[in-house]
Design a protein around this motif. Structure first.
Motif, mmCIF file in Angstrom:
data_model
loop_
_atom_site.group_PDB
_atom_site.id
_atom_site.type_symbol
_atom_site.label_atom_id
_atom_site.label_comp_id
_atom_site.label_asym_id
_atom_site.label_seq_id
_atom_site.Cartn_x
_atom_site.Cartn_y
_atom_site.Cartn_z
ATOM 1 N N SER A 150 56.126 41.431 33.405
ATOM 2 C CA SER A 150 55.566 40.470 32.765
ATOM 3 C C SER A 150 54.003 40.561 33.826
ATOM 4 O O SER A 150 52.952 40.380 32.977
ATOM 5 N N ALA A 151 53.850 40.105 35.397
ATOM 6 C CA ALA A 151 52.431 39.974 35.429
ATOM 7 C C ALA A 151 51.616 41.163 35.279
ATOM 8 O O ALA A 151 49.734 41.205 35.302
ATOM 9 N N ALA A 152 51.728 42.431 35.731
ATOM 10 C CA ALA A 152 51.591 43.918 35.404
ATOM 11 C C ALA A 152 51.053 43.677 33.410
ATOM 12 O O ALA A 152 48.991 43.558 33.262
ATOM 13 N N GLU A 153 51.532 43.248 33.043
ATOM 14 C CA GLU A 153 51.046 43.147 31.207
ATOM 15 C C GLU A 153 50.208 42.154 31.023
ATOM 16 O O GLU A 153 49.108 42.119 30.413
ATOM 17 N N THR A 154 50.188 40.728 31.678
ATOM 18 C CA THR A 154 49.232 40.087 31.620
ATOM 19 C C THR A 154 47.971 40.419 32.375
ATOM 20 O O THR A 154 46.753 40.167 31.241
ATOM 21 N N ARG A 155 48.145 41.067 33.452
ATOM 22 C CA ARG A 155 46.652 41.438 33.880
ATOM 23 C C ARG A 155 46.046 42.880 33.017
ATOM 24 O O ARG A 155 44.464 43.224 32.425
ATOM 25 N N GLN A 156 46.980 43.266 32.530
ATOM 26 C CA GLN A 156 46.486 44.535 31.014
ATOM 27 C C GLN A 156 45.597 43.654 30.365
ATOM 28 O O GLN A 156 44.841 44.230 29.466
ATOM 29 N N GLU A 157 46.088 42.896 29.785
ATOM 30 C CA GLU A 157 45.255 42.134 28.001
ATOM 31 C C GLU A 157 44.147 41.654 28.988
ATOM 32 O O GLU A 157 43.191 41.767 28.323
ATOM 33 N N LYS A 158 44.502 40.979 30.245
ATOM 34 C CA LYS A 158 42.775 40.054 30.916
ATOM 35 C C LYS A 158 41.755 41.440 31.395
ATOM 36 O O LYS A 158 40.842 41.012 30.751
ATOM 37 N N LEU A 159 41.904 42.246 31.741
ATOM 38 C CA LEU A 159 41.283 43.861 31.728
ATOM 39 C C LEU A 159 40.769 44.376 30.357
ATOM 40 O O LEU A 159 39.482 44.477 30.183
ATOM 41 N N ALA A 160 41.714 44.045 28.990
ATOM 42 C CA ALA A 160 41.291 44.666 27.781
ATOM 43 C C ALA A 160 40.214 43.618 27.818
ATOM 44 O O ALA A 160 39.474 44.121 26.786
ATOM 45 N N GLY A 161 40.605 41.903 27.284
ATOM 46 C CA GLY A 161 39.388 40.756 27.574
ATOM 47 C C GLY A 161 37.819 41.326 27.676
ATOM 48 O O GLY A 161 36.598 41.065 27.449
ATOM 49 N N ALA A 162 38.059 41.311 28.987
ATOM 50 C CA ALA A 162 36.898 41.600 29.666
ATOM 51 C C ALA A 162 35.722 42.728 28.962
ATOM 52 O O ALA A 162 34.815 42.795 29.922
ATOM 53 N N ALA A 163 36.910 44.030 29.645
ATOM 54 C CA ALA A 163 36.098 44.851 28.741
ATOM 55 C C ALA A 163 35.905 45.084 27.409
ATOM 56 O O ALA A 163 34.958 46.134 26.763
ATOM 57 N N ALA A 164 36.167 43.855 26.539
ATOM 58 C CA ALA A 164 36.133 44.276 25.228
ATOM 59 C C ALA A 164 34.356 44.302 25.219
ATOM 60 O O ALA A 164 33.777 44.762 23.963
ATOM 61 N N ASP A 165 33.418 43.800 25.707
ATOM 62 C CA ASP A 165 32.370 43.760 25.642
ATOM 63 C C ASP A 165 30.995 44.800 25.625
ATOM 64 O O ASP A 165 30.280 45.441 26.023
ATOM 65 N N GLY A 166 31.900 45.864 26.073
ATOM 66 C CA GLY A 166 31.951 47.329 26.773
ATOM 67 C C GLY A 166 31.310 47.536 27.862
ATOM 68 O O GLY A 166 30.730 48.642 28.375
ATOM 69 N N VAL A 167 31.206 46.425 29.400
ATOM 70 C CA VAL A 167 31.137 46.790 30.171
ATOM 71 C C VAL A 167 31.964 46.064 31.052
ATOM 72 O O VAL A 167 32.402 44.358 31.021
ATOM 73 N N LEU A 168 32.395 46.477 32.386
ATOM 74 C CA LEU A 168 33.388 45.890 33.641
ATOM 75 C C LEU A 168 32.709 45.988 34.666
ATOM 76 O O LEU A 168 33.133 46.248 34.967
ATOM 77 N N ALA A 169 32.607 44.374 34.632
ATOM 78 C CA ALA A 169 31.671 44.056 36.227
ATOM 79 C C ALA A 169 33.077 43.693 37.165
ATOM 80 O O ALA A 169 33.849 43.606 36.695
ATOM 81 N N ASP A 170 33.009 44.589 38.611
ATOM 82 C CA ASP A 170 33.716 43.893 39.471
ATOM 83 C C ASP A 170 33.922 42.568 39.470
ATOM 84 O O ASP A 170 35.037 42.458 39.538
ATOM 85 N N SER A 171 32.884 41.987 39.600
ATOM 86 C CA SER A 171 33.330 40.070 39.352
ATOM 87 C C SER A 171 34.565 40.034 38.934
ATOM 88 O O SER A 171 35.023 38.432 38.731
ATOM 89 N N GLU A 172 34.415 40.381 36.906
ATOM 90 C CA GLU A 172 34.924 40.102 35.877
ATOM 91 C C GLU A 172 36.687 40.793 37.009
ATOM 92 O O GLU A 172 37.909 40.088 36.757
ATOM 93 N N ILE A 173 36.444 42.306 37.464
ATOM 94 C CA ILE A 173 37.750 43.188 38.112
ATOM 95 C C ILE A 173 38.032 41.481 39.127
ATOM 96 O O ILE A 173 39.744 41.701 38.938
ATOM 97 N N ALA A 174 38.098 41.669 40.079
ATOM 98 C CA ALA A 174 37.953 40.078 41.039
ATOM 99 C C ALA A 174 38.486 38.931 40.428
ATOM 100 O O ALA A 174 39.923 38.038 41.379
ATOM 101 N N ARG A 175 38.816 38.415 39.745
ATOM 102 C CA ARG A 175 38.934 37.081 39.096
ATOM 103 C C ARG A 175 40.442 37.497 37.954
ATOM 104 O O ARG A 175 41.242 36.438 38.312
ATOM 105 N N VAL A 176 40.177 38.985 37.703
ATOM 106 C CA VAL A 176 41.925 39.110 37.496
ATOM 107 C C VAL A 176 43.377 39.289 38.197
ATOM 108 O O VAL A 176 43.512 39.197 37.957
#
Length: 170
Positions: free
Chosen positions: A55-81
């Motif tokens: 469940s934790a892995a699936e939650t992180r998957q959704e958060k990463l998808a949301g963070a990458a929705a704008d076309g850019v995935l910054a390291d700071s966004e990843i660190a927050r996830v």
């Protein structure tokens, strides 16, 4: 008055008919049932911890998808996830290959305690391959499980990912 005709006190028939044998069998069944329940408690607790880990892995998957929705995935966004959570390391490594971002992280699954322990912990090492959204292409996040275990050492270390490999690049 209280005795049955033809059954003497102190005989096997008297014990059987007066309920002693039935009580003994009932107690034996209860003891065997408790023993089986206690013997399988570890497996049940670990199963629930592994379900929490998934469940934790699936939650992180959704958060990463949301963070990458704008076309850019910054390291700071990843660190927050992937925050660090003892005993799991959280974010272990970030790698970039073309438009894809590969995140390796150690996550923690928590299950109920068994007997005198307060909780059952399971750590797992996962890679998340993130393809950010681009013109005409929908972004996606693919999870791959590298290792899962209940031992106190790092699951990412046992999967061949060194624990000191956190690298944040822009």
């Amino acid at each position: 008055m209280g005795r049955r005709d033809g059954v003497r006190s102190g005989t096997a028939g008297g014990c059987l008919f007066n309920g002693c044998l039935a009580v003994f069998v009932l107690l034996l069944v209860c003891v065997i049932g408790l023993w089986v329940w206690a013997a399988t408690a570890d497996d049940r607790a670990e199963g629930q911890a592994r379900a929490d880990l998934r469940s934790a892995a699936e939650t992180r998957q959704e958060k990463l998808a949301g963070a990458a929705a704008d076309g850019v995935l910054a390291d700071s966004e990843i660190a927050r996830v992937f925050p660090r959570g003892k005993p799991a390391q959280g974010l272990v490594r970030i790698g970039r290959h073309g438009p894809d971002v590969i995140v390796t992280a150690e996550l923690l699954g928590v299950g109920p305690g068994v007997f005198l322990t307060s909780e059952t912990l399971v750590t797992g090492c996962f890679t998340f391959t993130v393809t950010p959204e681009a013109r005409g292409h929908r972004g996606e996040v693919i999870i791959r499980e590298l290792a899962v275990g209940t031992e106190p050492h790092s699951a990412c270390t046992t999967a061949g990912v060194p624990s000191s490999s956190v690298s944040l690049s822009h």
